[in-house]
Design a protein around this motif. Structure first.
Motif, PDB file in Angstrom:
ATOM      1  N   VAL A  16      41.724  44.111  42.461  1.00 60.29           N
ATOM      2  CA  VAL A  16      40.888  44.798  41.485  1.00 60.29           C
ATOM      3  C   VAL A  16      41.007  44.134  40.115  1.00 60.29           C
ATOM      4  O   VAL A  16      40.024  43.970  39.406  1.00 60.29           O
ATOM      5  N   SER A  17      42.215  43.665  39.771  1.00 57.47           N
ATOM      6  CA  SER A  17      42.337  43.062  38.430  1.00 57.47           C
ATOM      7  C   SER A  17      41.646  41.701  38.410  1.00 57.47           C
ATOM      8  O   SER A  17      40.960  41.338  37.451  1.00 57.47           O
ATOM      9  N   ALA A  18      41.781  40.945  39.503  1.00 56.99           N
ATOM     10  CA  ALA A  18      41.104  39.641  39.553  1.00 56.99           C
ATOM     11  C   ALA A  18      39.593  39.828  39.456  1.00 56.99           C
ATOM     12  O   ALA A  18      38.906  39.184  38.653  1.00 56.99           O
ATOM     13  N   ALA A  19      39.076  40.785  40.255  1.00 52.88           N
ATOM     14  CA  ALA A  19      37.629  41.050  40.247  1.00 52.88           C
ATOM     15  C   ALA A  19      37.185  41.455  38.838  1.00 52.88           C
ATOM     16  O   ALA A  19      36.210  40.920  38.303  1.00 52.88           O
ATOM     17  N   ALA A  20      37.945  42.355  38.239  1.00 50.47           N
ATOM     18  CA  ALA A  20      37.591  42.825  36.894  1.00 50.47           C
ATOM     19  C   ALA A  20      37.525  41.642  35.937  1.00 50.47           C
ATOM     20  O   ALA A  20      36.604  41.520  35.132  1.00 50.47           O
ATOM     21  N   LYS A  30      26.417  45.242  35.093  1.00 49.10           N
ATOM     22  CA  LYS A  30      25.429  45.412  36.168  1.00 49.10           C
ATOM     23  C   LYS A  30      26.101  45.905  37.442  1.00 49.10           C
ATOM     24  O   LYS A  30      25.518  46.650  38.222  1.00 49.10           O
ATOM     25  N   VAL A  31      27.342  45.435  37.648  1.00 46.85           N
ATOM     26  CA  VAL A  31      28.051  45.800  38.875  1.00 46.85           C
ATOM     27  C   VAL A  31      29.205  46.726  38.539  1.00 46.85           C
ATOM     28  O   VAL A  31      29.965  46.470  37.604  1.00 46.85           O
ATOM     29  N   VAL A  32      29.308  47.805  39.310  1.00 47.03           N
ATOM     30  CA  VAL A  32      30.385  48.766  39.076  1.00 47.03           C
ATOM     31  C   VAL A  32      31.579  48.404  39.938  1.00 47.03           C
ATOM     32  O   VAL A  32      31.448  48.160  41.135  1.00 47.03           O
ATOM     33  N   GLN A  57      47.548  46.361  34.162  1.00 50.49           N
ATOM     34  CA  GLN A  57      46.640  45.287  34.548  1.00 50.49           C
ATOM     35  C   GLN A  57      45.205  45.595  34.124  1.00 50.49           C
ATOM     36  O   GLN A  57      44.445  44.712  33.754  1.00 50.49           O
ATOM     37  N   MET A  58      44.839  46.870  34.188  1.00 47.07           N
ATOM     38  CA  MET A  58      43.421  47.222  34.023  1.00 47.07           C
ATOM     39  C   MET A  58      43.045  47.592  32.594  1.00 47.07           C
ATOM     40  O   MET A  58      41.865  47.625  32.241  1.00 47.07           O
ATOM     41  N   ARG A  59      44.064  47.854  31.764  1.00 47.85           N
ATOM     42  CA  ARG A  59      43.783  48.427  30.450  1.00 47.85           C
ATOM     43  C   ARG A  59      42.674  47.684  29.729  1.00 47.85           C
ATOM     44  O   ARG A  59      41.646  48.250  29.347  1.00 47.85           O
ATOM     45  N   GLN A  60      42.838  46.331  29.626  1.00 49.03           N
ATOM     46  CA  GLN A  60      41.859  45.589  28.825  1.00 49.03           C
ATOM     47  C   GLN A  60      40.442  45.729  29.390  1.00 49.03           C
ATOM     48  O   GLN A  60      39.462  45.778  28.661  1.00 49.03           O
ATOM     49  N   PHE A  61      40.340  45.865  30.701  1.00 44.99           N
ATOM     50  CA  PHE A  61      38.996  45.916  31.299  1.00 44.99           C
ATOM     51  C   PHE A  61      38.376  47.297  31.173  1.00 44.99           C
ATOM     52  O   PHE A  61      37.166  47.444  31.140  1.00 44.99           O
ATOM     53  N   VAL A  88      35.343  48.092  33.629  1.00 44.26           N
ATOM     54  CA  VAL A  88      35.698  49.102  34.628  1.00 44.26           C
ATOM     55  C   VAL A  88      35.701  50.465  33.953  1.00 44.26           C
ATOM     56  O   VAL A  88      36.233  50.619  32.848  1.00 44.26           O
ATOM     57  N   GLU A  89      35.080  51.446  34.641  1.00 44.70           N
ATOM     58  CA  GLU A  89      35.030  52.791  34.066  1.00 44.70           C
ATOM     59  C   GLU A  89      36.204  53.617  34.562  1.00 44.70           C
ATOM     60  O   GLU A  89      36.959  54.174  33.788  1.00 44.70           O
TER      61      GLU A  89
END
Ligand code: ATP
Ligand code: ATP
Ligand code: MG
Ligand code: MG
Lengths: 347, 325, 498, 336
Positions: free
Chosen positions: D231-235, D246-248, D257-261, D267-268
């Motif tokens: 998920v982090s790589a994809a983000a 465009k893509v969720v 890992q996700m904070r910045q995204f 990422v919502e």
């Protein structure tokens, strides 16, 4: 007694046999790169036809970005391979450099010192390999397999399950990884520059030719007064530095690193070099070919995904195509060799 | 360098590795409890089984100046096939020979590409490494097949009654003896060394170079496939990614054993010592709670030292100073 | 001469392990003089050369350059000092072009120190012109015949316009007119004040080219003296230390039925429509200029290369194309022209090399009998008077000539019914050469059919019952012993024959 | 004839070794000096390390000693060497995140034969080879909730894809099974799962696989990546590409890992349980087993320190709790 052959006997001054022979030889060498370009063109055309997205700006950019690091490593590797040696440790070096650089940058180092530091580490690894191979004269394969394990171990030891995220890294570095000038991303440009520099040096400078001489016949090189050890050392140094740079670029590109970046890449890099027409037995090939090889391999990879090939088939197909590439190359070479033989007589 | 010092080197080399092996064993049994127990040793051995088996075939190849990097993938493919067929309800007695046959074919493909097209085996087998592993995934995909017949699993896991020697290792010992004789005492062995050192000369001397190389690759493929069967039964799990990457471990063992990658030099004794050394040392380090990272560092250093020492020795040994480097 | 020698050795000794290759040897090379070096195989000639060239460091004694002691750290230093060497064994880079081989490290430069390829190729052509070689500067040196390789080596050496030119058996691979070309070049260099050292086992070459000659025996210095007033026999006596039987003692042998029959043999682009027979008890010479395709015919007959048309029959058995094994089983043996690439496994011991052709014969049960292997080796080593320390030594350390003997031994040990020898006495000293010739005729006497490829006319004329002459890949003439003369053979070889 | 699958499976499975064990004594005190060993899938997987370190901390609370050992590659075979070693060293319990449910079975049985308790966590081993499985969340719940999460963000319409870890990862595959089941429901009739891609829990591979997905399926609306690496790589790829917005993307990821995204709105929402609690619970469960408070039978209960009392569910599973959903509003409260 005398037949047609005697009538075409060439006077010693100039030999038409030799001439056509040469142009044929040139053709083979160009053909090595040529066949790659053609294969590449076909692949892109077909894929693009099936899925136009593949040729979209984003698509091209992605391929270039994906190739950049592999190509850089392939260039370094081919310098070593040309001297009839091998550097299996590149994968580990990338991993180590990527993580350690991230570590120091995260701990507040400036961008430039950090990058220099990373490349320096790569250089150190290359130096180690080079010294062992050239001065202690121990088999390259064993040494670099050994350093592969050692460097990997050190990397994992330092990382030990830690992860360094993009947020901890200087934005400048990340923009290096994903930014671009005039729509062309930085990474491929950097690779291109190094490829051209090294390629030109190897082709056009006396010392550059000595790398080929060594790979072609180490003993003869020694008798010809070529500084064999120094050149081999240089080859490993170059490979090490480029691996180091690749590590930094890896970091710039992916932003997040854990201990095992580029784990097991050594074989991929060598495949690229081989597909690129650099003879594993040394003395033959060019860094351009190696870089093209890298481009071809990466493109195949992306194309298969874009063509919606079942993921389980992708690896098999990649392997098959690799074999196809080298086989075709080989068959071509044999054909020409046969032609050469006939020409050399009935020129 | 003259043949004298070269042969001398090879000799000192595998002797060195063998003595290292003894040293490790003594050190281990004295310092680390639980190391010298039959239970542990027999496990350590069976853990080596596949690598050791493949190393036998690999030795012959490398002596003949060829290499087969696709062995681990063949192992994976055979494991995947065993799984797929077993799930398909075939009898294990028919599966095993079939799979081994497939292994032979894989080897044949390598061999043909090398001998007919004259491609360097390093390049070819890097290609088939990807191809065969890929086929393994094609065959079994993401599935992991289990529940193999206990009788056969026992053959892969249990010791030969009354010994700490697992059946696979017993098989290995048997094969090792055979390969040892073939390599060091038969005309076939002689031709292997000649091919490795100077292929053209061997050819001029009437050695059937291509046929022999082809045979070697077929043997390598067959052994790898059989190792795949053992692997699958031993872990009781057939997966496409079984044995991923062990080709480097095999090569490491062979090189550590003093076989020259340029061909023409090396002894089987050395290789066996090399395999055991890597295996036991790893086991010892684990028991001593040495982390994986350190383990791989040690393995690497071992490789380097094993080639470095003889070189340094021969460099300082005045008797051996020939042409200056 | 007042001027100090350009290059000299003073009381130099050099040992390789047990072997004492040079003992207290001195030699002086003067500007404007061609110095000959004579000695049996293993006498130490090449070692002396390599010492002068900085490849070997002397264990004791000095190398003197213009009277001053120098310590060459390696070949590079010697080259810097203006010493150019043609080594006994060609040392080329197969993957690089002929021109690059010649100018490696000294390529003509243009701006920014880049290589000026055009200039490099021009100069190569000019060099080849002087030597009368028809090679393309830009073709890779891979696949050159051993002779062509030797010519490139010569071009390499003279291109250095050095003060000292050392030639270790440069003519061994060459035939008639290349040799004369080489000599004229050497003469020219000498007149320009270059100092030359020339090694050859063809004594008359030494007498034609050299002013002084130094003789070595078993690594020891025997004599340095002017050539004039010296006779062949004197020189041979100095080299061998004993009287040597006259050369080329080919006795008449009963000529039996056809053993080797070659019909309309053709290999596209290499040789065409070659037909000949060799009978038991016969020695048939295959003569011709370098590159005429003689070795190629031999290679094809023995199955190394496939032929495209024609047939080969040994004792009535028709051979398949391209199978040396079949040829050997039919009783054919080929002593190849290039001992390093085709003759010997340098890393293996003498006995292993000799055993390699007899792996089937040496079997006792499934395994090889080491005793049988050793006996076979010792037997032939003695018969050929091989100079060796232990049969278990690597052949790599033997001198050139002694290596050639091992190759001969290896093939004679197969007791063939047809023996093809390609340049059998290349790099072999007079004594041994006589021995080899005696051996060949003895074999012929025993009813073996011998096909001998040789670039040495005296050898051809002396040994052959019949002389086949090749030109441009075709049989140009077949000359019976009676009519075989220098003229008849050469004219056929150069295509002037009717 | 011959030995076939049917002829084997027909034969009765050998009962778990522990079934012979004495019945539980819920009031038994936690023993001191219990020796625990954590055997993660791979020692340089950050997520696993977080879990294990929490577990090691927990062990201190009940005066036990715990350590983490493991292979550097996520393969079953190298994990097995470690099981053997741990058995030789005689620990009280081994806690394992199995790389292959069956491959580890034999060695685990041997360990249990020596009286060592086996607790699997994160990724289960075959039930008959372990005493307990500490499940981060019921696999069914994870699978279904991931789909629900994505569905509401793309209001139940469009093509979706899954970016998994390795093709053989047991937990991933069970989750994906449940996702498919959930998608089969009528309310998702307009959603189409077009592809399951494999990033092998390798950052760079997941990154390029995402590229591939987005190119191959131009109409892709959403991606689920139920693995922290994936998920982090994809983000990261999406945030830097034209597909951003465009893509969720959703999946299972760690807040750090996700904070910045989440902040840059790539990422919502994404989900995860608290990996520290997972390790903590596993540690206590192991201790309870060793101390004889529980045997692994369904319905038994034990006290898991600050997490309170826990009950063993069917076939020896203890569930940590429902997955927790992170978004911009709450992400800053977490640090792991
Ligand atoms: N590198 C080496 N190592 C060991 N022994 C060597 C080496 N080089 C030469 N020798 C030995 O030194 C002796 C002299 O060899 P050298 O090559 O000088 O003889 P040569 O006079 O050139 O003979 P030829 O006329 O056959 O070339 C021989 O006995 C040879 O075996
Ligand atoms: N190994 C080889 N590969 C390719 N071409 C070769 C090879 N050997 C010789 N040739 C070429 O074939 C032609 C014939 O060479 P060959 O050696 O047969 O000539 P030859 O008459 O035997 O002269 P010599 O034996 O004295 O060199 C030459 O033009 C040579 O360049
Ligand atoms: Mg000599
Ligand atoms: Mg010839």
């Amino acid at each position: 007694m005398t037949g047609p052959a005697t009538t075409v006997a060439a006077p010693p001054e100039e030999s038409p046999g030799g001439r056509s022979a040469r142009s044929l030889v040139d053709l083979v060498f160009r053909a090595r790169e040529l066949s790659l370009v053609i294969a590449l063109a076909l692949l892109i055309a077909v894929t693009g036809a099936v899925n136009p997205n593949f040729l979209s700006g984003q698509g091209i950019e992605d391929i270039l970005l994906n190739t950049a690091i592999l190509a850089l490593l392939a260039v370094g590797q081919s310098v070593v391979v040309i001297t009839r040696n091998l550097d299996l440790s590149v994968g580990s070096v990338v991993g180590l450099v990527a993580f350690v650089t991230a570590d120091v940058l995260a701990s507040g180092w400036g961008l430039v010192p950090g990058v220099v530091f990373g490349v320096a580490i790569g250089a150190a690894c290359g130096l180690l390999n080079g010294l062992l191979v050239s001065f202690c004269r121990v088999p390259a394969l064993v040494v670099t397999l050994g350093t592969l394990y050692v460097i990997q171990g050190v990397d994992h030891y330092i990382a030990h399950g830690r992860q360094i995220n993009a947020v901890d890294l200087p934005p400048a570095l990340l923009s290096l990884g994903n930014g671009s000038v005039l729509g062309v991303p930085y990474l491929p440009l950097i690779t291109l520059v190094f490829m051209l520099l090294i390629g030109y040096y190897l082709r056009s400078y006396p010392s550059g030719r000595e790398f080929y001489a060594i790979g072609s016949s180490p003993e003869a090189a020694r008798l010809a007064g070529v500084p064999v050890r120094r050149r081999v050392l240089t080859a490993y140094l170059v490979s090490g530095c480029l691996a180091g740079l690749a590590g930094v670029l890896w970091l710039a590109r992916f932003g997040t690193v854990i201990g095992d970046s580029a784990n097991g890449w050594e074989l991929i890099v060598i495949s690229a070099v081989v597909v690129g027409g650099v003879a594993i037995t040394g003395g033959v090939g060019s860094v351009y070919g190696a870089a093209l090889g890298a481009l071809l391999l990466t493109t195949i990879g992306s194309a298969l995904v874009v063509l919606r090939v079942n993921p389980f088939w992708q690896q098999a197909i990649t392997g098959a195509l690799l074999l196809l590439a080298i086989s075709v190359d080989r068959v071509l070479a044999m054909r020409v060799a046969r032609l050469l033989r006939n020409r050399s007589r009935h020129g | 360098m003259g043949g004298l010092s070269l042969m001398g080197r090879a000799l000192r080399w595998d002797v060195l590795v063998a003595s290292l092996l003894v040293a490790v064993f003594v050190a281990g049994s004295s310092t680390t409890p639980g190391f010298a127990t039959t239970g542990n040793l027999s496990f350590a051995l069976s853990d080596l089984g596949e690598i050791a088996l493949i190393a036998l075939a690999m030795t012959m190849l490398v002596v003949a100046a060829e290499v087969d990097l696709s062995v681990a993938s063949v192992l994976g493919l055979s494991s995947a096939l065993v799984g797929a067929m077993w799930e398909g309800g075939m009898a294990i007695e028919t599966i095993i020979p079939l799979v081994v046959l497939v292994g032979a074919v894989c080897g044949l493909v390598n061999g043909l590409l090398v001998t007919r097209l004259g491609l360097p085996s390093l390049a070819v087998t890097i290609g088939t490494l990807a191809l065969y592993r890929g086929l393994a995934y094609v065959v079994l995909g993401d599935k992991a097949i289990a529940q193999f017949p206990p009788g056969y699993v026992a053959l892969a896991v249990d010791d030969v009654p009354g010994t700490p020697i697992p059946y696979p290792i017993a098989l290995f010992i048997l094969l090792a003896v055979i390969v040892g004789v073939v390599l060091h005492a038969t005309g076939f062995g002689r031709s292997l060394y000649a091919i490795g050192a100077q292929e053209q000369v061997a050819f001029f001397a009437g050695v059937r170079v291509k046929r022999i190389k082809l045979l070697l690759f077929v043997v390598s493929g067959t052994v790898a496939a059989f190792a795949g069967v053992i692997f699958t039964l031993r872990y009781g799990s057939a997966r496409a990614d079984n044995g991923l990457g062990i080709e480097l471990a095999v090569i490491a063992a062979v090189l550590l054993g003093g076989v020259d990658f340029d061909g023409g030099k090396g002894t089987l004794g050395g290789v066996i010592a090399g395999v055991l050394l890597i295996g036991l040392l790893r086991n010892l380090l684990m028991l001593g709670d040495v982390s994986t990272e350190i383990q791989s560092i040690v393995t690497g250093l071992l490789l380097i030292v094993s080639v470095l020492t003889p070189r340094l020795v021969s460099l300082i040994r005045p008797a051996l100073k020939g042409t200056p480097p | 001469m007042a001027a100090p020698p350009t290059l000299a050795l003073a009381n130099v000794s050099k040992s390789f392990g047990a072997v004492r290759a040079l003992r207290d040897v001195s030699i002086e090379l003067f500007a404007g003089e061609t110095h000959g070096l004579a000695g049996e195989n293993g006498a130490g000639k090449s070692t002396l050369v390599k010492t002068l060239a900085g490849v070997h460091r002397p264990d004791s004694g000095q190398v003197l350059l213009g009277g001053e002691p120098v310590g060459f750290a390696g070949p590079a230093d010697a080259q810097q000092a203006g010493v150019a060497v043609i080594y006994q064994e060609p040392t080329l880079f197969p993957d690089l072009s002929v021109a690059e081989n010649i100018f490696m490290g000294r390529q003509p430069r243009r701006g920014l120190g880049r290589i000026d390829r055009r200039a490099m190729h021009a100069r190569t052509r000019e060099l080849f012109g002087r030597l009368g070689v028809a090679l393309d500067p830009e073709q890779p040196s891979r696949g050159l015949s051993i002779a062509d390789q030797q010519l490139v080596e010569i071009a390499k050496a003279i291109s250095r316009d050095a003060r000292v030119l050392i030639m270790d058996e440069p003519t061994a691979a060459l035939s008639g007119h290349e040799v004369t070309r080489l000599f004229s070049v050497a003469e020219a260099l000498r007149e320009q004040g270059c100092a030359l050292l020339f090694i050859s086992h063809r004594l008359d070459e030494i007498f034609t080219l050299c002013q002084r000659v130094t003789t070595l025996r078993d690594g020891a210095w025997i004599a340095s003296e002017p050539v004039e007033g010296l006779t062949h026999d004197d020189l041979i006596r100095r080299m061998v230390g004993r009287e040597v039987a006259t050369l080329f003692p080919k006795e008449e042998a009963a000529v039996g039925e056809v053993a080797l029959k070659v019909e309309r043999l053709t290999r596209e682009g290499v040789f065409t429509d070659v037909s000949f027979e060799v009978r038991r008890g016969e020695i048939v010479a295959l003569a011709g200029l370098v590159g005429a395709g003689r070795s190629e015919v031999a290679r094809a007959v023995f199955g190394i290369d496939r032929w495209d048309a024609g047939s080969v029959t040994v004792d009535g058995v028709t051979l398949p194309a391209g199978s040396p094994t079949a040829a050997m089983n039919a009783g054919l043996a080929l002593v190849p022209e290039d001992r390093r690439q085709q003759g010997l496994v340098m890393d293996l011991s003498i006995e292993r090399n000799i055993g390699l052709t007899g792996l089937r014969e040496l079997r006792r049960g499934p395994t090889i009998s080491r005793r049988a292997e050793r006996d076979r080796a010792r037997d032939w080593a003695l018969r050929l008077q091989l100079k060796f320390a232990r049969l278990a030594d690597g052949v790599g350390v033997l001198s050139g000539g002694n290596q050639q003997k091992v190759v001969l031994a290896k093939w004679l040990a197969t007791e063939p019914s047809v023996l093809i020898v390609d340049e059998p006495t290349r790099g072999i000293d007079v004594g041994t050469k006589a021995e080899v010739h005696r051996l060949l005729s003895e074999l012929a006497g025993q009813g073996i059919a011998v096909l001998m490829i040789s670039s040495e006319l005296p050898e051809v004329l002396g040994m052959a019952d019949r002389v086949l002459v090749m030109h441009e890949g075709r049989l140009a003439a077949e000359i019976p012993r009676a009519e075989a003369t220098e003229e008849s053979v050469m004219s056929a070889a150069t295509g002037r024959a009717a | 004839g011959g030995t076939t699958r049917s002829s084997v499976t027909a034969a009765p499975q050998e009962a778990p070794a522990s079934s012979a064990a004495p019945s539980a004594n819920p009031d038994a005190p936690l023993k001191e000096g219990i020796k625990l060993a954590f055997l993660p899938k791979q020692i340089n997987n950050p997520y696993e390390v977080i879990v294990d370190e929490a577990g090691i901390e927990a062990a201190k609370e009940f005066k036990g000693e715990a350590k983490e050992v493991g292979p550097s590659d996520a393969s079953a075979s190298s994990q097995i060497s470690y099981i053997n070693t741990l058995t030789q060293q005689g620990h009280d319990a081994i806690l394992i995140a199995a790389n292959d449910a069956n491959a580890v079975c034999g060695p685990l049985q041997q360990a249990r034969a020596k009286g060592i308790k086996i607790v699997s966590y994160d990724s289960d081993a075959a039930p008959q080879c372990r005493d307990l499985f500490i499940n981060q969340a019921s696999s069914e719940e994870v699978g279904r909730s991931q789909v629900q999460l994505l569905a509401e963000m793309i209001d139940h319409k469009g093509e979706i894809a899954i970016l998994s870890a390795t093709a053989n990862a047991t937990n991933q595959n069970t989750w994906i099974e449940f996702m498919k089941e959930e998608l089969a429901k009528p309310e998702y009739k307009d959603m189409k799962l077009v592809k399951v891609a494999y990033g092998d829990d390798d950052d760079q591979k997941s990154f390029t696989e995402t590229q591939g997905l987005l190119q191959a399926y131009p109409d892709l609306k959403g991606i689920i990546s139920p693995t922290t690496v994936g998920v982090s790589a994809a983000a990261r790829y999406i945030s830097g590409s034209k597909y951003k917005g465009k893509v969720v993307l959703t999946g299972l990821g760690t807040p750090n890992q996700m904070r910045q995204f989440v902040k840059d709105e790539t990422v919502e929402k994404f989900a995860l349980w608290n990996p520290k609690d997972l390790g903590y619970l596993a540690s206590y469960a192991a201790a309870a087993l060793v101390s004889g408070q529980i045997t692994g039978a369904e319905g038994e209960t034990f006290k898991a320190g600050k997490l309170g009392e826990r009950t063993i569910g069917k076939n020896g599973e203890v569930i940590l709790g429902p997955p927790f959903t992170f978004d911009a509003s709450n992400i800053d409260q977490f640090d792991f």
